[in-house]
Design a protein around this motif. Structure first.
Motif, PDB file in Angstrom:
ATOM      1  N   GLN A  16      23.307   7.973  -9.079  1.00 45.93           N
ATOM      2  CA  GLN A  16      22.101   7.785  -9.979  1.00 45.93           C
ATOM      3  C   GLN A  16      21.461   9.389  -9.940  1.00 45.93           C
ATOM      4  O   GLN A  16      20.277   9.500  -9.695  1.00 45.93           O
ATOM      5  CB  GLN A  16      21.062   6.921  -9.640  1.00 45.93           C
ATOM      6  N   SER A  18      20.185  12.996 -11.253  1.00 46.14           N
ATOM      7  CA  SER A  18      19.594  13.638 -12.406  1.00 46.14           C
ATOM      8  C   SER A  18      20.635  14.574 -13.124  1.00 46.14           C
ATOM      9  O   SER A  18      21.699  14.765 -12.670  1.00 46.14           O
ATOM     10  CB  SER A  18      18.400  14.370 -12.126  1.00 46.14           C
ATOM     11  N   ARG A  19      20.350  14.846 -14.359  1.00 48.84           N
ATOM     12  CA  ARG A  19      21.102  16.031 -15.304  1.00 48.84           C
ATOM     13  C   ARG A  19      21.642  17.054 -14.321  1.00 48.84           C
ATOM     14  O   ARG A  19      22.655  17.522 -13.956  1.00 48.84           O
ATOM     15  CB  ARG A  19      20.501  16.236 -16.712  1.00 48.84           C
ATOM     16  N   ARG A  22      23.792  16.310 -11.447  1.00 53.36           N
ATOM     17  CA  ARG A  22      25.157  16.032 -12.057  1.00 53.36           C
ATOM     18  C   ARG A  22      25.735  17.426 -12.099  1.00 53.36           C
ATOM     19  O   ARG A  22      26.909  17.416 -11.885  1.00 53.36           O
ATOM     20  CB  ARG A  22      24.911  15.242 -13.197  1.00 53.36           C
ATOM     21  N   HIS A  42      26.591  10.976 -18.880  1.00 49.70           N
ATOM     22  CA  HIS A  42      25.572  10.928 -17.972  1.00 49.70           C
ATOM     23  C   HIS A  42      24.523   9.724 -18.423  1.00 49.70           C
ATOM     24  O   HIS A  42      24.121   9.776 -19.301  1.00 49.70           O
ATOM     25  CB  HIS A  42      24.926  12.088 -17.642  1.00 49.70           C
ATOM     26  N   PRO A  44      20.897   8.418 -17.276  1.00 50.00           N
ATOM     27  CA  PRO A  44      19.881   8.434 -16.327  1.00 50.00           C
ATOM     28  C   PRO A  44      19.637   7.597 -15.322  1.00 50.00           C
ATOM     29  O   PRO A  44      19.864   6.200 -15.679  1.00 50.00           O
ATOM     30  CB  PRO A  44      18.691   8.912 -17.419  1.00 50.00           C
ATOM     31  N   ALA A 192      18.707  10.876 -24.442  1.00 49.26           N
ATOM     32  CA  ALA A 192      19.893  10.631 -23.827  1.00 49.26           C
ATOM     33  C   ALA A 192      21.080  10.187 -24.493  1.00 49.26           C
ATOM     34  O   ALA A 192      22.442  10.545 -24.334  1.00 49.26           O
ATOM     35  CB  ALA A 192      19.980   9.698 -22.771  1.00 49.26           C
TER      36      ALA A 192
END
Length: 230
Positions: A16, A18-19, A22, A42, A44, A192
């Protein structure tokens, strides 16, 4: 050996992240993070928590090219376990128009809007996605393969225009509980570029009761004793 981008994407989803987190994970694994102009897988963290907490509702999360990237336990109970399908084939367009594992795993579904209504909207979405993600190799390959391998897809690709998603009522034929008539909604996740697909039934209806049975059993057959009782 460095992990593949698919493995990194799966790990980022499971954690889980965040961008930004990631992207750091991709770099740590020796991979380039997904770039602008390509579709991101991805999900969120908030969307992941939402699908998990709404445990009574089947929810699947799809990317802009209709690849399934997140689902909850009720989605598995209703549609079967997506994990048994190879990750590159977990795509709704492949389930509708392809000839592989996704198509084989798709349970029979009838739409009150007609057999072609939802398929047309999926093709229209892919046409729109291709204009927004012209550099995405996965999307380009998906469209090319389906145009060459599916006359139905090729026809809709040549004729489909923008199709707004509306609430649909679908009959899903489940191997354990039989037919379920459910409301299907497609929700867009702002910022997203994700689709959340949900299935619900009106309270106190037989279909709501069948969904509850799927929640309790996980979609598996109810075991009976020698006398035929549970």
């Amino acid at each position: 050996m460095d992990p593949s981008p698919l493995v990194v994407a799966a790990l980022a989803g499971a954690l889980q992240l965040s961008r930004a987190e990631r992207d750091q994970l991709y770099r740590s694994a020796g991979q380039l993070p997904p770039q602008d102009g390509t579709i991101s897988d991805h999900v969120p963290a908030g969307i992941q928590r939402l699908t998990t907490r709404l445990g009574d509702i089947p929810i699947g999360v799809f990317t802009a090219d209709w690849s399934l990237v997140w689902w909850n336990s009720m989605w598995t109970a209703l549609h079967g376990d997506p994990a048994v399908i190879p990750a590159p084939e977990r795509n709704l367009a492949l389930a509708l128009f392809g000839h592989g594992a996704a198509r084989a795993a798709m349970r029979p579904i009838r739409s009150e809007r007609g057999d072609d209504a939802f398929a047309t909207s999926i093709v229209a979405d892919l046409k729109d996605a291709l204009t927004r993600y012209p550099a995405d190799a996965r999307l380009s390959r998906l469209v090319q393969d389906l145009r060459q391998g599916s006359p139905g897809f090729a026809h809709l690709w040549a004729t489909a225009t923008t199709a707004q998603h509306v609430t649909d009522r679908k009959t899903i034929i489940h191997p354990e509980v039989g037919e379920l008539l459910l409301d299907c909604d497609v929700l867009l996740v702002p910022g997203a570029d994700l689709y959340m697909v949900t299935y619900t039934a009106a309270a106190t209806t037989p279909d709501a009761g069948k969904l509850e049975l799927l929640r309790v059993t996980g979609g598996r057959a109810v075991q009976t004793g020698p006398g035929g009782t549970a």
